[in-house]
Enzyme design. Structure first.
Site, mmCIF file in Angstrom:
data_model
loop_
_atom_site.group_PDB
_atom_site.id
_atom_site.type_symbol
_atom_site.label_atom_id
_atom_site.label_comp_id
_atom_site.label_asym_id
_atom_site.label_seq_id
_atom_site.Cartn_x
_atom_site.Cartn_y
_atom_site.Cartn_z
ATOM 1 N N THR A 126 -3.091 -17.547 -6.711
ATOM 2 C CA THR A 126 -3.552 -15.888 -6.435
ATOM 3 C C THR A 126 -5.012 -15.877 -6.533
ATOM 4 O O THR A 126 -5.571 -15.265 -5.553
ATOM 5 C CB THR A 126 -2.680 -15.037 -7.395
ATOM 6 O OG1 THR A 126 -1.462 -15.282 -7.344
ATOM 7 C CG2 THR A 126 -3.056 -13.547 -7.135
ATOM 8 N N GLY A 184 -4.412 -9.161 -9.507
ATOM 9 C CA GLY A 184 -4.305 -8.978 -7.970
ATOM 10 C C GLY A 184 -5.249 -10.020 -7.680
ATOM 11 O O GLY A 184 -6.446 -10.046 -7.926
ATOM 12 N N LYS A 244 -7.141 -10.455 -24.117
ATOM 13 C CA LYS A 244 -8.193 -9.755 -23.578
ATOM 14 C C LYS A 244 -8.790 -8.774 -24.700
ATOM 15 O O LYS A 244 -10.166 -8.811 -24.735
ATOM 16 C CB LYS A 244 -7.682 -8.745 -22.569
ATOM 17 C CG LYS A 244 -7.169 -9.562 -21.255
ATOM 18 C CD LYS A 244 -6.332 -8.706 -20.309
ATOM 19 C CE LYS A 244 -5.877 -9.600 -19.036
ATOM 20 N NZ LYS A 244 -5.060 -8.731 -18.183
HETATM 21 P P1 NAP Z 1 -1.420 -19.279 -10.230
HETATM 22 O O1 NAP Z 1 -1.353 -18.270 -8.888
HETATM 23 O O2 NAP Z 1 -0.405 -20.042 -10.775
HETATM 24 O O3 NAP Z 1 -2.405 -20.656 -9.450
HETATM 25 C C1 NAP Z 1 -2.949 -21.471 -10.420
HETATM 26 C C2 NAP Z 1 -3.341 -22.510 -9.335
HETATM 27 O O4 NAP Z 1 -3.917 -23.840 -10.152
HETATM 28 C C3 NAP Z 1 -2.570 -23.209 -8.290
HETATM 29 O O5 NAP Z 1 -3.098 -23.463 -7.118
HETATM 30 C C4 NAP Z 1 -1.970 -24.630 -8.990
HETATM 31 O O6 NAP Z 1 -2.017 -25.758 -7.944
HETATM 32 C C5 NAP Z 1 -3.354 -25.075 -9.659
HETATM 33 N N1 NAP Z 1 -3.227 -25.782 -10.965
HETATM 34 C C6 NAP Z 1 -2.412 -25.325 -12.026
HETATM 35 N N2 NAP Z 1 -2.336 -26.456 -12.843
HETATM 36 C C7 NAP Z 1 -2.985 -27.490 -12.164
HETATM 37 C C8 NAP Z 1 -3.252 -28.928 -12.481
HETATM 38 N N3 NAP Z 1 -3.019 -29.121 -13.813
HETATM 39 N N4 NAP Z 1 -3.798 -29.680 -11.769
HETATM 40 C C9 NAP Z 1 -4.627 -29.139 -10.417
HETATM 41 N N5 NAP Z 1 -4.233 -27.961 -10.086
HETATM 42 C C10 NAP Z 1 -3.627 -27.179 -10.988
HETATM 43 O O7 NAP Z 1 -2.446 -18.525 -10.846
HETATM 44 P P2 NAP Z 1 -3.266 -17.261 -10.679
HETATM 45 O O8 NAP Z 1 -2.782 -15.989 -10.777
HETATM 46 O O9 NAP Z 1 -4.241 -17.659 -9.555
HETATM 47 O O10 NAP Z 1 -4.215 -17.299 -12.341
HETATM 48 C C11 NAP Z 1 -5.346 -18.125 -12.239
HETATM 49 C C12 NAP Z 1 -6.157 -17.704 -13.604
HETATM 50 O O11 NAP Z 1 -6.699 -16.442 -13.304
HETATM 51 C C13 NAP Z 1 -5.206 -17.607 -14.750
HETATM 52 O O12 NAP Z 1 -6.083 -17.897 -16.030
HETATM 53 C C14 NAP Z 1 -4.939 -16.374 -14.952
HETATM 54 O O13 NAP Z 1 -4.808 -15.626 -16.296
HETATM 55 C C15 NAP Z 1 -6.147 -15.447 -14.344
HETATM 56 N N6 NAP Z 1 -6.242 -14.207 -13.876
HETATM 57 C C16 NAP Z 1 -5.135 -14.004 -12.974
HETATM 58 C C17 NAP Z 1 -5.145 -12.594 -12.390
HETATM 59 C C18 NAP Z 1 -4.142 -12.185 -11.476
HETATM 60 O O14 NAP Z 1 -4.085 -11.224 -11.141
HETATM 61 N N7 NAP Z 1 -3.108 -13.108 -11.152
HETATM 62 C C19 NAP Z 1 -6.143 -11.588 -12.965
HETATM 63 C C20 NAP Z 1 -6.805 -12.131 -13.780
HETATM 64 C C21 NAP Z 1 -6.902 -13.296 -14.438
HETATM 65 P P3 NAP Z 1 -0.710 -25.718 -6.861
HETATM 66 O O15 NAP Z 1 -1.226 -24.424 -5.874
HETATM 67 O O16 NAP Z 1 -0.836 -26.791 -6.085
HETATM 68 O O17 NAP Z 1 0.251 -25.403 -7.761
HETATM 69 N N1 HSE Z 2 -0.943 -10.358 -16.002
HETATM 70 C C1 HSE Z 2 -2.173 -9.830 -15.977
HETATM 71 C C2 HSE Z 2 -1.827 -8.136 -16.182
HETATM 72 C C3 HSE Z 2 -3.060 -9.816 -14.819
HETATM 73 O O1 HSE Z 2 -0.584 -7.974 -15.475
HETATM 74 O O2 HSE Z 2 -2.723 -7.459 -16.236
HETATM 75 C C4 HSE Z 2 -3.924 -11.082 -15.208
HETATM 76 O O3 HSE Z 2 -4.979 -11.044 -16.191
#
Ligand code: NAP
Ligand code: HSE
Length: 426
Positions: A13, A302, A205
């Site tokens: 994401t 997001g 956080k």
């Molecule tokens: P996600 O959708 O699960 O994406 C994780 C990505 O990392 C995937 O592309 C996955 O590869 C890759 N990955 C995971 N483990 C790996 C490994 N061992 N080797 C190589 N690639 C690996 O996660 P996300 O939602 O983008 O979140 C990423 C970070 O941002 C997290 O720390 C989360 O807490 C933080 N965050 C997220 C949000 C949000 O809204 N989603 C907001 C703030 C912060 P594949 O695609 O090939 O599986």
């Molecule tokens: N899962 C978190 C939230 C997004 O709902 O706020 C990433 O920090």
């Protein structure tokens, strides 16, 4: 103009959002920075996966060394999530003198000290804006814009998923599981949503924010945590009748006895600015000794809002590289302050009890509170029948006293259950 090379660890994401923003605003960013940013390599687990974006297949790799050891990569962006192998990869990037930008609050809340030491060793930058409150640039605000203040408190709605769930339950009477599923489909929730609904995501956080606000290292284990799983529609309804909404708050406060750091649902008075923060939105309310009250509001999760924070950090890191000004804003935890146990805090409390409905019951209940020096502000009988539902609100009291009173209540034969206890943040 030489470009600044970017390596991205993860293309989920957030990684996808970062790539999109860097492509869409490429010229504008290059003009602002004075040099273009070039994505050189992206680490994923599965290079064949459909990702909904157009990119050159040769950008993708499953070999971490292709990012971490490439001399063409000056900034490594960690958006994989989790502790390992993210921790190893970040430390390795820093050891090669590469600046690191991460969105990973798990990593920062647990391993922040180790990562800052790794950055200090090579003089690299470590930025983590997106780890707290997604698109709201609150880390920079606390570290820079409010640096002239002694921060007295930081209170945040810092988990979008739980705010989304509580808002939908409150506004539409929607049920918990359906709303949680929606939040997952929209990419707000963590891979394991237990981390959102049990309060751990917000705890990470607030640990990060408290560390910055009070210049002392607050670890995840220092944070008292309660999630939203015990909140029932009747609590939302009764709170509203009393003039409150229920929010999951992260609270960090400096008191003469030490730092308070906690995450729990709380009744928030309807007129308070945090009460109006609904849906997936986040907000961070701060009180500084010079500025007074401020509140920062925006999308806390997001693809694009989070990418906004990550790309802001990439630009800051690239600017520092170009100006030879790295490590100006490193770790700011230069003091050691004690963290107060939850039993030492003072608050008002909402309680919902199920009790036998007959004369004299209320006197026994009032006695349990009185015996422990807990003063009641309101007692309302909500339902009648063999068993009645009572809602009580206390005046401000030390939590240890409230807990002792609740223990006594639980021993009364007339009290069927203490169905819920929620702190009231006045
Ligand atoms: P996600 O959708 O699960 O994406 C994780 C990505 O990392 C995937 O592309 C996955 O590869 C890759 N990955 C995971 N483990 C790996 C490994 N061992 N080797 C190589 N690639 C690996 O996660 P996300 O939602 O983008 O979140 C990423 C970070 O941002 C997290 O720390 C989360 O807490 C933080 N965050 C997220 C949000 C949000 O809204 N989603 C907001 C703030 C912060 P594949 O695609 O090939 O599986
Ligand atoms: N899962 C978190 C939230 C997004 O709902 O706020 C990433 O920090």
């Amino acid at each position: 103009m030489n470009s600044v090379g970017i390596g991205i660890l993860g293309l989920g994401t957030v990684g996808r959002g970062v790539y999109r923003v860097l492509q869409k605003n490429r010229e504008l960013i290059a003009a602002r920075l004075g040099t273009p940013l070039e994505v050189v390599k992206i680490l994923v687990r599965d290079t064949g996966k459909e990702r909904g974006i157009t990119l050159l297949p040769e950008l993708l790799t499953t070999d971490p060394a292709a990012v971490l050891e490439d001399p063409g990569v000056s900034i490594v962006v960690e958006v994989m999530g989790g502790i390992e192998p993210a921790r190893r990869y970040v430390l390795e990037a820093l050891s090669h003198g590469k600046s690191v930008v991460t969105a990973n609050k798990d990593l920062m809340a647990v391993c922040g000290q180790e990562l800052f030491a790794g950055a200090a060793a090579t003089g690299a930058d470590l930025f983590f804006e997106a780890s707290v409150a997604g698109g709201i640039p609150v880390v920079k605000i606390l570290k820079e814009a409010l640096a002239g203040n002694r921060i007295l408190e930081v209170i945040g709605i810092i988990n979008g998923t739980t705010n989304y769930i509580l808002s939908k339950m409150s506004d539409e009477g929607a049920d918990f599981d359906t709303v949680l599923r929606e939040a997952q489909e929209r990419g707000y929730a963590e891979a394991d949503p237990a981390s959102d609904i049990e309060g751990l995501d917000a705890a990470r956080k607030i640990a990060i924010l408290a560390s910055i606000a009070f210049n002392t290292r607050v670890m995840l284990d220092d944070v008292y945590v309660e999630g939203i799983t015990k909140i029932r529609p009747e609590d939302i309804k009764y709170a509203r009748e009393l003039g409150y909404v229920i929010k999951l708050l992260g609270i960090a406060r400096e008191t003469p006895g030490g730092i308070e750091v906690r995450v729990h649902p709380a009744l928030v008075r309807c007129g308070h600015p945090l009460a109006a923060v609904s849906d997936v939105f986040n907000a961070v309310f701060t009180r500084g000794d010079a500025v007074g009250e401020t509140m920062f509001y925006g999308r806390g999760a997001g693809e694009l809002p989070t990418a906004s924070a990550v790309v802001g950090d990439i630009i800051a890191a690239a600017r520092n590289i170009r100006c030879n000004a790295r490590r100006i804003l490193g770790c700011t935890c230069f003091e050691r302050k004690p963290v107060r146990p939850i039993t030492a805090i003072e608050s008002c409390y909402y309680l919902r009890l199920r009790v036998i409905d007959r004369p004299g019951v209320l006197a026994g209940i009032a006695g349990a509170f009185g015996n422990n020096s807990v003063s009641l502000a309101a007692v309302i009988q909500k339902t009648t029948g063999v068993v009645a539902e009572l809602v009580l609100v206390t005046h401000r009291v030390r939590e240890a006293n409230l807990r002792a009173a609740v223990e006594e209540l639980r021993c009364l034969p007339t009290v069927e259950t203490v169905a819920n206890i929620i702190r009231v943040e006045e």
